[in-house]
Design an enzyme around this catalytic site. Structure first.
Site, PDB file in Angstrom:
ATOM      1  N   ASP A   9     -10.821   2.842   4.084  1.00 38.27           N
ATOM      2  CA  ASP A   9     -11.174   1.417   3.980  1.00 38.27           C
ATOM      3  C   ASP A   9     -12.694   1.251   3.875  1.00 38.27           C
ATOM      4  OD1 ASP A   9      -9.269  -0.527   3.758  1.00 38.27           O
ATOM      5  OD2 ASP A   9      -8.833  -0.651   5.908  1.00 38.27           O
ATOM      6  N   GLN A  12      -4.252  -1.494   9.652  1.00 43.02           N
ATOM      7  CA  GLN A  12      -4.177  -2.845   9.094  1.00 43.02           C
ATOM      8  C   GLN A  12      -4.730  -3.860  10.098  1.00 43.02           C
ATOM      9  OE1 GLN A  12      -3.096  -3.561   5.860  1.00 43.02           O
ATOM     10  NE2 GLN A  12      -3.930  -5.566   6.362  1.00 43.02           N
ATOM     11  N   LYS A  37       0.831  -1.197   0.000  1.00 42.51           N
ATOM     12  CA  LYS A  37       0.000   0.000   0.000  1.00 42.51           C
ATOM     13  C   LYS A  37       0.876   1.262   0.000  1.00 42.51           C
ATOM     14  CE  LYS A  37      -3.702  -2.529   2.191  1.00 42.51           C
ATOM     15  NZ  LYS A  37      -4.358  -2.984   3.429  1.00 42.51           N
TER      16      LYS A  37
END
Ligand code: NAP
Length: 289
Positions: free
Chosen positions: A120, A97, A53
């Site tokens: 997200d 994460q 990412k």
């Protein structure tokens, strides 16, 4: 003749080039889009995802901050970091994460991320916006699946779409996005008694289960579009999806479409994270441009 493949790498490259151009325009105006990625603990798979990412941000002109913490970080300390990132004007998107160490309540952490920075799209607020048809940041994997379907040119309006899987991160938001695109949507899951009964009638199938051969050749309609989200290992240890790829590709015929695994949904997920970060930056800087 077998179904055409939807090339996720090619589509991701095209979209990333556009994202890079939009990021560069924002940077020229003094608002380089910024993503903060927070990693807690030593999970090796998470470390790889986070690295990918951050690298994708760097390659496309986005600013990225990687915050790595020991697995012993307290929940209170993590929540304090999120608060600081919420207030940081150079950070437009925040991604924590998963999974987090057991002593940290992931729901609490996701809820602490400001909704306009929730790239997200996992928070209850973001899920509510999607369910209510309000604008907002969409979960990256289903958002990427929508782009893959769009790339086939097959219209969704009035078509029957079947989503296999109902997780909060893939299946449910996928179904809502298809609904928003005016498909007639069926959601199947582990308690669905005869999955084939539904998939055989589907113009579009999105398989998001995490089990090999959930969708076999006798379960699909000729000419359908099949998006395979699953990530599994076959007997040789190679990556494969939920769909019995070769046999389903034949059964779909030349009018059908199918995503390969790897090379289908995978490259789109990080691409949509970049897209969400640019969208978040555009929204947060609108009054200063
Ligand atoms: P998950 O949370 O485990 O959800 C799996 C879903 O599949 C559940 O809703 C489950 O039903 C359903 N299911 C299980 N067995 C079934 C069966 N035999 N028939 C029909 N439905 C069944 O998984 P997830 O996070 O949604 O991920 C799904 C897959 O996508 C995994 O392989 C994951 O690795 C992959 N994935 C890939 C990407 C990517 O970027 N390529 C991103 C995210 C996920 P119940 O709800 O009834 O248990």
């Amino acid at each position: 003749m077998s179904a055409r493949l939807i090339d996720g790498h090619a589509l991701a490259a095209r979209l990333r080039a556009e994202i890079g151009e939009r990021a560069a325009r924002l940077a020229e105006q003094g608002h380089r889009p910024g993503l903060a990625v927070v990693l807690v603990g030593e999970d090796p798979a998470s470390a790889v995802y986070v690295r990918n990412k951050v690298r994708a941000c760097q390659e496309h002109g986005l600013h990225s901050v990687l915050e790595k913490y020991d697995a012993t970080l307290s929940e209170a300390a993590l929540l304090a970091r999120i608060e600081a990132l919420n207030a940081d004007p150079d950070v437009h998107g925040i991604l924590v994460q998963m999974p987090l160490p057991r002593h940290i309540d992931a729901h609490k952490v996701i809820a602490a991320i400001a909704t306009h920075k929730d790239v997200d799209g996992f928070s209850v607020q973001s899920a509510g916006e999607l369910a209510s048809g309000l604008p907002g940041l969409r979960p990256c994997t289903p958002y990427g699946c929508m782009k893959l379907i769009e790339s086939t040119g097959v219209p969704l309006r009035g078509r029957h779409a079947v989503v296999v899987g109902r997780s909060n991160t893939v299946g449910k938001p996928m179904a809502l996005l298809l609904l928003q695109a005016n498909a007639t949507v069926t959601i199947c899951h582990s308690a669905t008694p005869d999955l084939g009964h539904f998939t055989r009638d589907a113009d579009v199938v999105v398989a998001a289960v995490g089990r090999r051969n959930v969708v076999t050749a006798d379960m699909v309609k000729r000419g359908a579009v099949i998006i395979d989200v699953g990530m599994n290992r076959n007997d040789e240890g190679k990556l494969c999806g939920d769909v019995d790829f070769a046999a389903v590709r034949e059964a779909l015929g030349p009018e059908g479409w199918l995503t390969p695994v790897p090379g289908g949904v995978g490259p789109m997920t990080v691409t949509m994270l970049l897209e969400n970060t640019v969208q978040a930056a555009l929204a947060q800087t609108a009054d200063r441009r």
